[in-house]
Design a protein around this motif. Structure first.
Motif, PDB file in Angstrom:
ATOM      1  N   ASP A   5      73.576  44.624  54.373  1.00  0.00           N
ATOM      2  CA  ASP A   5      74.059  45.827  55.073  1.00  0.00           C
ATOM      3  C   ASP A   5      75.280  45.555  55.947  1.00  0.00           C
ATOM      4  OD1 ASP A   5      71.796  47.062  53.941  1.00  0.00           O
ATOM      5  OD2 ASP A   5      70.581  46.608  55.700  1.00  0.00           O
ATOM      6  N   MET A   6      76.187  44.694  55.479  1.00  0.00           N
ATOM      7  CA  MET A   6      77.390  44.414  56.258  1.00  0.00           C
ATOM      8  C   MET A   6      78.326  45.625  56.272  1.00  0.00           C
ATOM      9  SD  MET A   6      78.562  40.474  55.557  1.00  0.00           S
ATOM     10  CE  MET A   6      80.021  40.734  56.580  1.00  0.00           C
ATOM     11  N   ASP A   7      78.890  45.889  57.443  1.00  0.00           N
ATOM     12  CA  ASP A   7      79.832  46.993  57.578  1.00  0.00           C
ATOM     13  C   ASP A   7      80.660  46.775  58.839  1.00  0.00           C
ATOM     14  OD1 ASP A   7      81.183  49.289  57.019  1.00  0.00           O
ATOM     15  OD2 ASP A   7      79.484  50.645  57.302  1.00  0.00           O
ATOM     16  N   LEU A   8      81.764  47.500  58.950  1.00  0.00           N
ATOM     17  CA  LEU A   8      82.603  47.456  60.143  1.00  0.00           C
ATOM     18  C   LEU A   8      82.556  48.803  60.844  1.00  0.00           C
ATOM     19  CD1 LEU A   8      85.826  45.483  59.145  1.00  0.00           C
ATOM     20  CD2 LEU A   8      83.865  44.692  60.436  1.00  0.00           C
ATOM     21  N   ASP A   9      82.657  48.750  62.187  1.00  0.00           N
ATOM     22  CA  ASP A   9      82.660  49.951  63.010  1.00  0.00           C
ATOM     23  C   ASP A   9      83.975  49.997  63.772  1.00  0.00           C
ATOM     24  OD1 ASP A   9      82.280  52.025  64.740  1.00  0.00           O
ATOM     25  OD2 ASP A   9      80.314  51.380  65.448  1.00  0.00           O
ATOM     26  N   PHE A  10      84.790  51.042  63.492  1.00  0.00           N
ATOM     27  CA  PHE A  10      86.085  51.208  64.149  1.00  0.00           C
ATOM     28  C   PHE A  10      86.076  52.402  65.101  1.00  0.00           C
ATOM     29  CE2 PHE A  10      87.268  48.998  60.178  1.00  0.00           C
ATOM     30  CZ  PHE A  10      87.962  47.919  60.700  1.00  0.00           C
ATOM     31  N   LYS A  11      84.891  52.799  65.589  1.00  0.00           N
ATOM     32  CA  LYS A  11      84.839  53.939  66.507  1.00  0.00           C
ATOM     33  C   LYS A  11      85.701  53.706  67.732  1.00  0.00           C
ATOM     34  CE  LYS A  11      80.260  55.527  65.095  1.00  0.00           C
ATOM     35  NZ  LYS A  11      78.838  55.731  65.515  1.00  0.00           N
ATOM     36  N   ASP A  12      85.711  52.480  68.220  1.00  0.00           N
ATOM     37  CA  ASP A  12      86.628  52.091  69.289  1.00  0.00           C
ATOM     38  C   ASP A  12      87.729  51.255  68.650  1.00  0.00           C
ATOM     39  OD1 ASP A  12      88.023  51.163  71.438  1.00  0.00           O
ATOM     40  OD2 ASP A  12      86.300  50.290  72.489  1.00  0.00           O
ATOM     41  N   PRO A  13      88.898  51.821  68.416  1.00  0.00           N
ATOM     42  CA  PRO A  13      89.959  51.082  67.708  1.00  0.00           C
ATOM     43  C   PRO A  13      90.404  49.821  68.431  1.00  0.00           C
ATOM     44  CG  PRO A  13      90.811  53.124  68.673  1.00  0.00           C
ATOM     45  CD  PRO A  13      89.330  53.172  68.817  1.00  0.00           C
ATOM     46  N   LYS A  14      90.158  49.763  69.744  1.00  0.00           N
ATOM     47  CA  LYS A  14      90.534  48.562  70.485  1.00  0.00           C
ATOM     48  C   LYS A  14      89.481  47.462  70.411  1.00  0.00           C
ATOM     49  CE  LYS A  14      93.390  51.053  73.845  1.00  0.00           C
ATOM     50  NZ  LYS A  14      93.626  51.340  75.293  1.00  0.00           N
ATOM     51  N   SER A  52      95.699  35.386  52.105  1.00  0.00           N
ATOM     52  CA  SER A  52      96.258  34.104  51.665  1.00  0.00           C
ATOM     53  C   SER A  52      95.253  32.965  51.777  1.00  0.00           C
ATOM     54  CB  SER A  52      97.503  33.773  52.491  1.00  0.00           C
ATOM     55  OG  SER A  52      97.161  33.601  53.866  1.00  0.00           O
ATOM     56  N   GLY A  53      94.058  33.233  52.337  1.00  0.00           N
ATOM     57  CA  GLY A  53      93.030  32.211  52.429  1.00  0.00           C
ATOM     58  C   GLY A  53      92.920  31.539  53.780  1.00  0.00           C
ATOM     59  N   GLN A  54      93.736  31.938  54.765  1.00  0.00           N
ATOM     60  CA  GLN A  54      93.664  31.337  56.091  1.00  0.00           C
ATOM     61  C   GLN A  54      92.411  31.830  56.818  1.00  0.00           C
ATOM     62  OE1 GLN A  54      97.110  31.976  58.517  1.00  0.00           O
ATOM     63  NE2 GLN A  54      96.272  30.900  60.291  1.00  0.00           N
ATOM     64  N   ARG A  55      91.664  30.879  57.372  1.00  0.00           N
ATOM     65  CA  ARG A  55      90.393  31.200  58.030  1.00  0.00           C
ATOM     66  C   ARG A  55      90.562  31.173  59.548  1.00  0.00           C
ATOM     67  NH1 ARG A  55      84.817  30.652  56.461  1.00  0.00           N
ATOM     68  NH2 ARG A  55      85.590  30.100  54.362  1.00  0.00           N
ATOM     69  N   TYR A  63      91.753  43.803  60.125  1.00  0.00           N
ATOM     70  CA  TYR A  63      90.404  43.946  59.568  1.00  0.00           C
ATOM     71  C   TYR A  63      90.335  45.000  58.466  1.00  0.00           C
ATOM     72  CZ  TYR A  63      88.891  41.068  63.493  1.00  0.00           C
ATOM     73  OH  TYR A  63      88.718  40.025  64.387  1.00  0.00           O
ATOM     74  N   HIS A  64      91.500  45.371  57.925  1.00  0.00           N
ATOM     75  CA  HIS A  64      91.535  46.291  56.778  1.00  0.00           C
ATOM     76  C   HIS A  64      91.962  45.572  55.502  1.00  0.00           C
ATOM     77  CE1 HIS A  64      90.768  49.918  59.146  1.00  0.00           C
ATOM     78  NE2 HIS A  64      91.582  49.408  60.056  1.00  0.00           N
ATOM     79  N   GLN A  65      92.129  44.275  55.584  1.00  0.00           N
ATOM     80  CA  GLN A  65      92.434  43.494  54.382  1.00  0.00           C
ATOM     81  C   GLN A  65      91.883  42.085  54.564  1.00  0.00           C
ATOM     82  OE1 GLN A  65      96.675  43.407  53.918  1.00  0.00           O
ATOM     83  NE2 GLN A  65      97.023  42.075  55.685  1.00  0.00           N
ATOM     84  N   GLY A  66      91.675  41.403  53.439  1.00  0.00           N
ATOM     85  CA  GLY A  66      91.060  40.084  53.493  1.00  0.00           C
ATOM     86  C   GLY A  66      89.537  40.177  53.402  1.00  0.00           C
ATOM     87  N   ARG A  67      88.843  39.193  54.027  1.00  0.00           N
ATOM     88  CA  ARG A  67      87.381  39.144  53.959  1.00  0.00           C
ATOM     89  C   ARG A  67      86.807  38.750  55.313  1.00  0.00           C
ATOM     90  NH1 ARG A  67      86.395  34.483  50.171  1.00  0.00           N
ATOM     91  NH2 ARG A  67      88.510  33.912  50.790  1.00  0.00           N
ATOM     92  N   LEU A  68      85.536  39.108  55.529  1.00  0.00           N
ATOM     93  CA  LEU A  68      84.738  38.604  56.639  1.00  0.00           C
ATOM     94  C   LEU A  68      83.575  37.814  56.077  1.00  0.00           C
ATOM     95  CD1 LEU A  68      84.264  41.327  59.421  1.00  0.00           C
ATOM     96  CD2 LEU A  68      85.652  39.246  59.524  1.00  0.00           C
ATOM     97  N   GLU A  97      79.505  37.472  52.534  1.00  0.00           N
ATOM     98  CA  GLU A  97      80.899  37.878  52.665  1.00  0.00           C
ATOM     99  C   GLU A  97      81.049  39.376  52.430  1.00  0.00           C
ATOM    100  OE1 GLU A  97      83.642  35.853  50.206  1.00  0.00           O
ATOM    101  OE2 GLU A  97      83.756  34.076  51.492  1.00  0.00           O
ATOM    102  N   MET A  98      82.094  39.932  53.041  1.00  0.00           N
ATOM    103  CA  MET A  98      82.424  41.334  52.815  1.00  0.00           C
ATOM    104  C   MET A  98      83.933  41.458  52.632  1.00  0.00           C
ATOM    105  SD  MET A  98      81.772  44.695  55.242  1.00  0.00           S
ATOM    106  CE  MET A  98      82.915  44.123  56.492  1.00  0.00           C
ATOM    107  N   PHE A  99      84.350  42.170  51.570  1.00  0.00           N
ATOM    108  CA  PHE A  99      85.781  42.419  51.362  1.00  0.00           C
ATOM    109  C   PHE A  99      86.203  43.601  52.217  1.00  0.00           C
ATOM    110  CE2 PHE A  99      84.775  39.897  47.661  1.00  0.00           C
ATOM    111  CZ  PHE A  99      85.907  39.129  47.483  1.00  0.00           C
ATOM    112  N   LEU A 100      87.320  43.445  52.924  1.00  0.00           N
ATOM    113  CA  LEU A 100      87.806  44.459  53.854  1.00  0.00           C
ATOM    114  C   LEU A 100      88.760  45.404  53.146  1.00  0.00           C
ATOM    115  CD1 LEU A 100      88.519  42.091  56.875  1.00  0.00           C
ATOM    116  CD2 LEU A 100      86.440  43.401  56.396  1.00  0.00           C
TER     117      LEU A 100
END
Length: 294
Positions: free
Chosen positions: A195-204, A232-235, A267-272, A290-293
């Motif tokens: 159930d991985m997800d991102l929350d952008f309710k607070d953009p900051k 590019s693979g940078q962690r 956090y709109h591209q890459g992976r977490l 992992e989750m793709f952004l």
């Protein structure tokens, strides 16, 4: 580990000066820190923050230190708690299905400790009569409850001028608890992250949300790390939380963690990548996801 606050007395004074005293139930909340500092007539530090008896281990010394400016006295007892899905706790009297208490097989002494400012004292915890226990996990929590300081000599409690009015007096009493676990037999516990997800309710302040799903006969305990992986693979380490537990019989714990908002990560591209690893000894991975952004 958690801090507790017991609203000790509600005193109702009527015109005839009768006193009716009601004890209220205490509310439990946990602090998952390396050491726990609680303001309760001085600061109390306890180490270790959790105790596990398994194998041949039978005793454990708990180190208590008073870092405050006043002498503090604590009463020591056992309490039973339930972990809820959001990671919070509530006190219980009877175990839930699949839960076993450890207090019947634990001994702790002394039961009252008084610690001068900047001094320390050890409390000894002992596991007893564990040879006949069925395989599984047994858990209770040691509760260090602060004893309110007495009034100075010659000082009397304040009385209302109008005794016909209702007076409600709240006396907060603070304490701290640590979990104590007895493990018998092999550990069959597995953890899966879902159930991985991102929350952008607070953009900051973006947050990652996921669930730790536990199966097997014992609790899970470890450290969480969240890494951002660029296209590019940078962690880059985006967040880390130490000492996260999923206690039996809870099967699913929901987690929400603030992500680093200072590293200019997109956090709109890459992976977490979320990793859950053991917190003691040589690190071992309990779960990874992992989750793709987008």
């Amino acid at each position: 580990m958690y801090a507790t606050m017991l609203m000790k007395r509600l005193t109702l004074r009527v015109q005839q000066r009768y006193e009716i005293i009601f004890a209220t139930a205490f509310t439990l909340s946990f602090l998952l820190l390396h050491t726990v500092i609680v303001h309760a007539q001085g600061n109390l530090m306890i180490y270790p923050k959790r105790v596990v008896f398994d194998g041949s281990k039978r005793t454990q010394d708990l180190g208590l230190a008073n870092t405050g400016a006043d002498t503090a006295t604590y009463q020591v007892s056992f309490v039973q708690v339930r972990m809820k899905e959001d990671g919070s706790f509530e006190n219980i009297e009877q175990p839930d299905s699949g839960q076993s208490f450890a207090s019947a097989n634990l001994r702790i002494f002394p039961r009252t400790v008084t610690i001068a400012p900047k001094e320390s004292q050890a409390v000894k915890l002992q596991a007893i009569n564990t040879g006949s226990l069925p395989p599984g996990e047994y858990r209770s929590h040691v509760y260090f409850r602060a004893v309110p300081a007495p009034l100075p000599a010659g000082e009397t409690p304040m009385r209302p001028k109008d005794t016909s009015n209702l007076e409600v007096k709240l006396v907060p009493v603070f304490g701290v608890t640590i979990p104590v676990i007895i493990r018998v037999g092999a550990d069959s516990t597995l953890v899966v992250i879902s159930d991985m997800d991102l929350d952008f309710k607070d953009p900051k302040q973006p947050q990652v949300m996921f669930a730790l799903n536990r199966s097997g006969n014992m609790s899970a305990y470890g450290d969480l790390t969240i890494d951002y992986i660029s296209p590019s693979g940078q962690r880059t380490r985006a967040a880390a939380v130490k000492g996260v537990a999923v206690y039996t019989p809870l099967l699913k714990r929901k987690v929400r963690i603030d992500l680093d908002n200072t590293a200019k990560l997109n956090y709109h591209q890459g992976r977490l990548e979320v990793s859950y690893e053991t917190a003691s000894g040589k690190p071992a991975t309990l779960a990874k996801q992992e989750m793709f952004l987008r």
